[in-house]
Design an enzyme around this catalytic site. Structure first.
Site, mmCIF file in Angstrom:
data_model
loop_
_atom_site.group_PDB
_atom_site.id
_atom_site.type_symbol
_atom_site.label_atom_id
_atom_site.label_comp_id
_atom_site.label_asym_id
_atom_site.label_seq_id
_atom_site.Cartn_x
_atom_site.Cartn_y
_atom_site.Cartn_z
ATOM 1 C CG HIS A 16 -0.075 2.243 0.210
ATOM 2 N ND1 HIS A 16 1.005 2.621 0.993
ATOM 3 C CD2 HIS A 16 0.071 2.894 -0.971
ATOM 4 C CE1 HIS A 16 1.762 3.470 0.312
ATOM 5 N NE2 HIS A 16 1.222 3.638 -0.883
ATOM 6 C CG LEU A 75 7.960 9.242 0.373
ATOM 7 C CD1 LEU A 75 9.440 9.154 -0.001
ATOM 8 C CD2 LEU A 75 7.538 10.691 0.580
ATOM 9 C CG LEU A 77 -7.775 -6.035 -1.276
ATOM 10 C CD1 LEU A 77 -7.274 -6.881 -2.436
ATOM 11 C CD2 LEU A 77 -8.555 -6.931 -0.315
ATOM 12 C CE1 TYR A 117 -3.040 -9.178 -1.595
ATOM 13 C CE2 TYR A 117 -2.113 -9.844 0.513
ATOM 14 C CZ TYR A 117 -2.922 -9.000 -0.238
ATOM 15 O OH TYR A 117 -3.608 -7.985 0.379
ATOM 16 C CB SER A 151 1.329 5.494 -3.944
ATOM 17 O OG SER A 151 2.238 4.728 -3.162
#
Length: 205
Positions: A120, A109, A122, A166, A95
């Protein structure tokens, strides 16, 4: 034409459609793969994969079913699913966020004027893990974000043990995240998605 369909060069070689053999027969060595944005109709499949992936590790899910539906209704263009023979095998849900760092409010939000894509979650289906699918999907997702004119960077938060994964995907650690979930603490990470003018000029975006 969607941004995804405009990016044929992004499909890794081993995922391209089978080639015809000299005898005219098509070689079916791998299942047909498709990458596309998710829709609210995919929410149950998404939640089933996420629940299995996260509850056994942390006892909770980053997004519950109603939250998945919430984001897939508000900003489906910030999601990406990997389907093999029509079956969802891995996904990302994001988002937009409008601040430099994530806060507790970022968990629920979507800020339409934001320039940071908050990733948010994976997750990869259990039968498809240890195959590099998470890394490939994240690579595809970051390439896709480069075609969205409003996106400047990607943000996420993860537990310590996921930081090396990451980092291999090109993210850098920003330090401890102010967001907590129960007793869990997180590291916040970011990846720039602008500044790749050559790639954008030559990608059909």
């Amino acid at each position: 034409m969607s941004a995804l369909s405009a990016l044929p060069f992004l499909k890794p070689i081993h995922l391209r459609s089978p080639q015809s053999s000299p005898g005219g027969q098509r070689r079916h060595t791998l299942p047909a793969s498709e990458f596309r944005c998710l829709s609210p109709e995919d929410a149950v499949s998404v939640f089933e994969i996420e629940r299995e992936a996260f509850i056994s590790v942390s006892g909770d899910c980053p997004l519950h079913l109603d939250e998945i539906r919430h984001f897939l209704n508000l900003c489906p263009e910030l999601s990406l699913g990997w389907f093999e023979e029509g079956r969802l095998v891995a996904f990302i849900i994001g988002s937009l966020w409008d601040q430099d760092r994530l806060s507790q409010a970022a968990l629920t939000l979507h800020k339409p004027r934001g320039t940071a894509v908050h990733i948010h979650v994976l997750a990869v289906h259990r039968t498809f893990r240890q195959q590099g699918k998470g890394s490939i999907l994240m690579w595809r997702y970051l390439q896709y974000l480069r075609c969205l004119p409003f996106a400047r960077r990607a943000l996420l938060m993860c537990e310590d043990f996921l930081v090396p994964f990451y980092q291999k995907c090109g993210f850098e650690a920003l330090g401890p995240c102010e967001v907590t979930v129960g007793e869990l603490a997180f590291i916040e990470m970011q990846h720039p998605v602008r500044g790749h003018a050559f790639m954008r000029r030559n990608s059909g975006c």
